[in-house]
Every structure is written in C-alpha cells, then in structure tokens.
Design a protein around this motif. Sequence first.
Motif, short mmCIF file in Angstrom:
data_model
loop_
_atom_site.label_atom_id
_atom_site.label_comp_id
_atom_site.label_asym_id
_atom_site.label_seq_id
_atom_site.Cartn_x
_atom_site.Cartn_y
_atom_site.Cartn_z
N ILE A 1 0.77 -1.35 0.16
CA ILE A 1 0.09 0.07 0.06
C ILE A 1 0.99 1.42 -0.01
O ILE A 1 0.68 2.15 -0.73
CB ILE A 1 -0.95 0.07 1.14
N SER A 2 1.77 1.18 0.88
CA SER A 2 2.81 2.25 0.83
C SER A 2 3.57 2.69 -0.74
O SER A 2 3.46 3.85 -0.95
CB SER A 2 3.94 1.94 1.90
N GLN A 3 4.02 1.51 -1.33
CA GLN A 3 4.62 1.66 -2.36
C GLN A 3 3.40 2.36 -3.52
O GLN A 3 3.69 3.16 -4.36
CB GLN A 3 5.01 0.63 -3.09
N ARG A 4 2.31 1.77 -3.37
CA ARG A 4 1.15 2.43 -4.30
C ARG A 4 0.78 3.79 -3.86
O ARG A 4 0.54 4.63 -5.09
CB ARG A 4 0.02 1.48 -4.12
N SER B 1 1.59 6.71 -6.97
CA SER B 1 0.35 7.38 -7.50
C SER B 1 0.78 8.89 -7.88
O SER B 1 0.12 9.39 -8.88
CB SER B 1 -0.87 7.22 -6.36
N GLY B 2 1.55 9.47 -7.35
CA GLY B 2 1.91 10.63 -7.33
C GLY B 2 0.87 11.62 -7.00
O GLY B 2 0.71 12.85 -7.17
N LEU B 3 -0.12 11.12 -6.17
CA LEU B 3 -1.16 11.95 -5.66
C LEU B 3 -0.82 12.44 -4.18
O LEU B 3 -1.33 13.42 -3.69
CB LEU B 3 -2.47 10.94 -5.61
N VAL B 4 -0.02 11.72 -3.54
CA VAL B 4 0.21 12.30 -2.23
C VAL B 4 1.80 12.66 -1.79
O VAL B 4 2.67 12.28 -2.62
CB VAL B 4 0.21 10.96 -1.24
N ASP B 5 1.79 13.53 -0.91
CA ASP B 5 3.03 14.24 -0.79
C ASP B 5 3.83 13.73 0.50
O ASP B 5 4.95 13.79 0.73
CB ASP B 5 3.04 15.75 -0.47
N PHE B 6 3.18 12.93 1.40
CA PHE B 6 3.66 12.23 2.66
C PHE B 6 3.16 11.28 3.11
O PHE B 6 1.68 10.88 2.82
CB PHE B 6 4.08 13.46 3.75
N LEU B 7 3.46 10.26 3.92
CA LEU B 7 2.94 9.01 4.31
C LEU B 7 3.04 9.30 6.32
O LEU B 7 4.10 10.07 6.48
CB LEU B 7 3.83 7.72 4.16
#
Length: 678
Positions: free
Chosen positions: A239-242, A246-252
Amino acid sequence: MTNDPLLQPYQLKHLTLKNRIMITSHEPAYPEDGMPKERYRAYHVERAKAGVALTMTAGSASVSRDSPPVFNNILAWKDEVTGWMKKMADDCHDEGCAVMIQLTHLGRRTRWDKADWLPVVSASHEREPAHRAFPKKMEDWDIQRIIGDYVDAAERMKAAGLDGVEIQAYGHLMDQFWSPLTNDLDGPYGGSLENRLRFTFEILEGIRKRCGEDFLLGVRYTGDEDLPGGLTLTDGLEISQRLKASGLVDFLNVVKGHIDTDPGLTDVIPIQGMRNAPHLDFAGEIRKATNFPTFHAAKIPDVATARHAIASGKLDMVGMTRAHLADPHLVRKVIEGREDEIRPCVGANYCLDRIYQGGMALCLHNPSTGREIEMPHAIAKAEAPKRVTIIGAGPAGMEAARVAAERGHAVTVLEAADQPGGQIRLTALQERRREMSSIIAWRYDQCERMGVTFRFNTYAEAEDVLATAPDEVVIATGGLPHTEVLAAGNELVVSAWDIVSGDVKPGQSVLVYDDAGDHAGLMAADIAAAAGAKVEIVTPDRSFAPEVMAMNLVPYMRALQAKDTVFTVTWRLAEVQREGNGLKAVLGSDYGPVRRERLVDQVVVNHGTRPLDELYFELKPQSKNLGEVDYEALSNGGLQAVAPNPGAAFRLFRIGDAVAARNTHAAIYDALRLVRGL
C-alpha cells in the motif's frame, strides 16, 4: 545556527517546515457546535507561538452528515467551517507554523443514534466492538456521495488557507475498505487489494484535481493491522508503494495496529508503563522501503527519542502530540537549551481517555491545556510579594508552591514525609505507573530553581504554621483511606493503600471491594494476584473502575485476567464476619433483597479518602477569610478578596483531597487557579 537534528528545516514539496517537530492530528474535543472556535484556536496558537513547525488539527474532521462525531469532531461538511479554520490558520501562519487538518468518514466507528440518526455505513455489515453499531453495507450511491464529500471538505480547507490535508485510514471508513476483515463488497470496490484501494485513490484523485498541486495531501494509515486475517506488513508495504507511485500524495504518516477495541487502541497509542516509541522502527521500515517523506507518532514523549528518530533517518517529521498537551512550549525550551525544564508527559492518558468518555482533552498535570483563554500557561507576577506557607507536598501542594513562586512570593512548604510526593509516591510504587513520579519531580525541580523553602519531616501543627508569619496559608494535606463502610466488621478489613504501600501483605484468598472505581482498587488487586493470591474484585457499579477509564484499564485487565481474577459487578459488600481462621464476606445488592457469601482470608476496601483537615479547622477561626473561597473568582481566574475577619494576619485555603477525594488533575487545577488569584 544549530546542529540539533530536531531543529533542522525540512522541505516538503513547496513548503519549508522550520524544524522537524510536529503535532499530529488529534481531536481534543474542543469544538463548539462542530466548529473550531476560540478555545480550539487558542490551543493550537499557543503551540505555534512556541515554535512547533507543523500543527495538524482534528482527529478527524467529519466530511459527511452520516459520519456523526462521537468525539466532538469538527464538522468539515459544513460551509461555515471555512471561516473558523481560516482564523486558526492565519494566526498559526503569523507564528511561522504550518497548518493542516485530518479529514475522515468514520464509517462504522460511530453510532446511528447520534446527530441525525442516519444509518452507520461501511464496506460490510461487520460491527465495530468499540461503538457497537451494525452498519449498512454501502451501495454505489453511498460510495460516490462520500467521495464527493471528501473532495468538498478538502476544498473548504484550501479556501481557509490551510497548507494541506491528511486523509485518515486506520480504524475509519477508508481502511474499512482496505481490510479483508471489513470489506466484503463485490465488484470494483471489493475483492483484490487493488479493488479495495480504489475508494481511496478516487478520493485522492478528486482532491488533487479540485485543490491543485500546491495543496499538500497525505495519508495517515495503518501499515499492519496486527490482526489475524487483517492487513499484514506485506500488505502495508505494498500500500505504501502504491501511495507513493500514484503521484497523488506528498507524505505518508504511518501507524501500526487496529483501534476497533480498547486493547487494540491502547497498543496503537501506548500509555504509561508501556514501551516508548514501540512502532518507530516499523515506521522506519516504511520510510526505508519507500524513500518517501514519512511522519509518525506513537508515545514519543521525550526530546531524546524524538531526536534519535530524526538523526537515525527513521522519520522526516516526528510527532510529539501528547508531549505538547503536557508542555506547549516544548520546542521553545529545546531552542533555548532548557530541555531540563520541559514539563514531561507521564503517559497517564487522561487526555484521550476523557475524549472517549465524551469529555474534552485535559492533561493530567497541566490544567492550562484546553483552558488557554481562562487559565493561560504564562503566570503573571503578583503586584506585591507575600509570604505563602503550604502544608503538604503532594501534587496539590507542589503545584501551589510552584505557582506561588512563579508569582514572586516567598514560599515555605511543610511536609510530614521525608520527601515530596503524597499519594503519587504510592502510585509510583507500581512499576507500570512509575512515570507518575515525574509529576512531582518536575515541580520539585522548578521550586528548587525558584528558591522555595522545603521543611521535610515536619508534621505541621498550628504553631509551626504561625511561626512562618504567613500572609497566605494553603492546606494541601490530602486525605486518608476511608474503610468504615460496612454495617459490621469494619475492623476486619484493610485498605487498598495498605496493600499498595506494602504495609500489609496480600492474603491467599482476597476479596477486593472497590466502591471508588479508581486506580487504587485495581492496583491492590494486581499486587495481590501477582503475589499468588486468588482474587475477586467486587463492585456495586455496573462496570469496573469507571474512574480509571478505557485505555488505562487495558494493562490491568491483561495482568488480572492472566492470573484468573474474578470480576463481580452490581454487588455491594454489606458486612464481614470472622469464620474460623478466615473471613466471611456478605454481599448484598442495590437491586433487591438478595445475599451472597464469600469465604476468604483477606478483605480489601477501596472507598476513597476522607480529608486530613484537622489543621485547617484549627487555623480557620484565626484567618482573615475564615477559610471562605470566592468561587466566582476561582472559576473565572479572578483575585480572592473575601475577608470577613479583616483584622487577622493571614488568609487560609485548602485544596485537593484536603477538601474532598478527587483525582490528580483536580488537585493540581485547584492549586493553579487558587494561587494565581492570591
């Protein structure tokens, strides 16, 4: 310039964060009418002024009408939220602090009988144990409606001037889609991992399209549910890799575990007696695997651990959320080289446990948190210094001494024991609760720094007090256990304090009668069970230890259940009789004329304390105010001015358990608001 890893700036896309310390999203339950008004804003601005780089509000803000708040959450689905959030964001930005908000739909983690009485929804009919609501399995129109609600809520936050939003995906609707345990949908939103993540990515795509690339977007999620049949570490890494790809998120912002039960929640957000930073290495694995901006928070209460988290490369931003409830000026003290003056978080979890019982978050030993407007953290100097004498060096007396010294008064503390602590000393004897000793240690260090005079081994009499020529006298002598609660046999029982202190050894067969519902009864039972006793806890209440609250109850239950302790509710201890070499405990009920008997060799009673108040009543006739307190001034932060006996030399007050049995927060709050008004 500094080499401190915590004080290095961090570039998150276009946003420069001035250091590596953040306050992660949490809901202190301060909203009014679902809006973050003055109390909420004052809470975040106080911490922004002290230098924290990023404050995340809400935990979480509700995006939909059918996600009714159970923790007094912000209602992000209402247009009026934009104006209130803008005021907060502007004030924090003025202090150089970035602001984000966490958005969510609670899914099954709420109740149908809240707000508009709409059905709870989820990706299956599986009920969450904590909130007990059986959800409606979502239809296609529910899914599309809620996706739109997320996007609309994010747009409101961009309009408010926030730096970004974080989507919540642990225990809430989003990861109810992710987990095989809570998703049995067919078709595009159920089945494979790709399908189970579709709901999330459609929300992220919608937010990105509506809010643009200059609006930060992240996800706080579980990387491993730690549940049989649930999401595994392998799933979490995928999930983290996806999310990154995705290029949609800036941080986890990663956590580990599940929050659908009290034990699960407590493992995710550990309390005192549990290991510090238990999931830090796990978060570091996610960062290493993704090489992507990674945030994390879970019982990182001290600066040294936070510094290690950054210096070792495990995290990019470290969350110190409960630590900032205890000391909002934590970052400023780090910057100024005053780490030893930071008020420590003791992990008591009074903050979170209150939220889950419907109250607002309060720090056990910082009563100004959540009361920034009426009870500011800064303590003003008094117009004229006075001589203040305090009797008792428990939490109430130590806070009274600290505040009086901060105000510039000359302070003398008389204490019967050979060291400060009061009831906290008893509490801290249990290894699991030894962090509580920091409540006293911090205050003692502060008092020593400000020149407070301590006289230990002094059982104060009236003449000892008068010899200090006081202008103000504060009685903080606490209380003693009250066990005379039976129709017969009071002389045959011992108190919970007797067991906790070690003055009385546990028997082999022990009945603990807990009619106070606080920690003392459970501590006594825990000690007896650990010593090998067969233990039964009896309470007239419908549940065990209601004053201990949910997350604090978890370690006790784990220990006591492992020792096969018996828990008996709705029975009241009526009397105790001698029977041979043992005792016969007779139980009655408030519900009807029934009786039960137990044969044991020890009965322990926990029925709170009664005030140790002889000195107070001896001094009362000689005092200027005859012991009277102006409650309006006390409640509103005003000055005490009652003086029915104006010719006397001193005023007299009492605080904490010397007034009535309550808890540590009440004792410290008593002291703070009284003494700042002297």
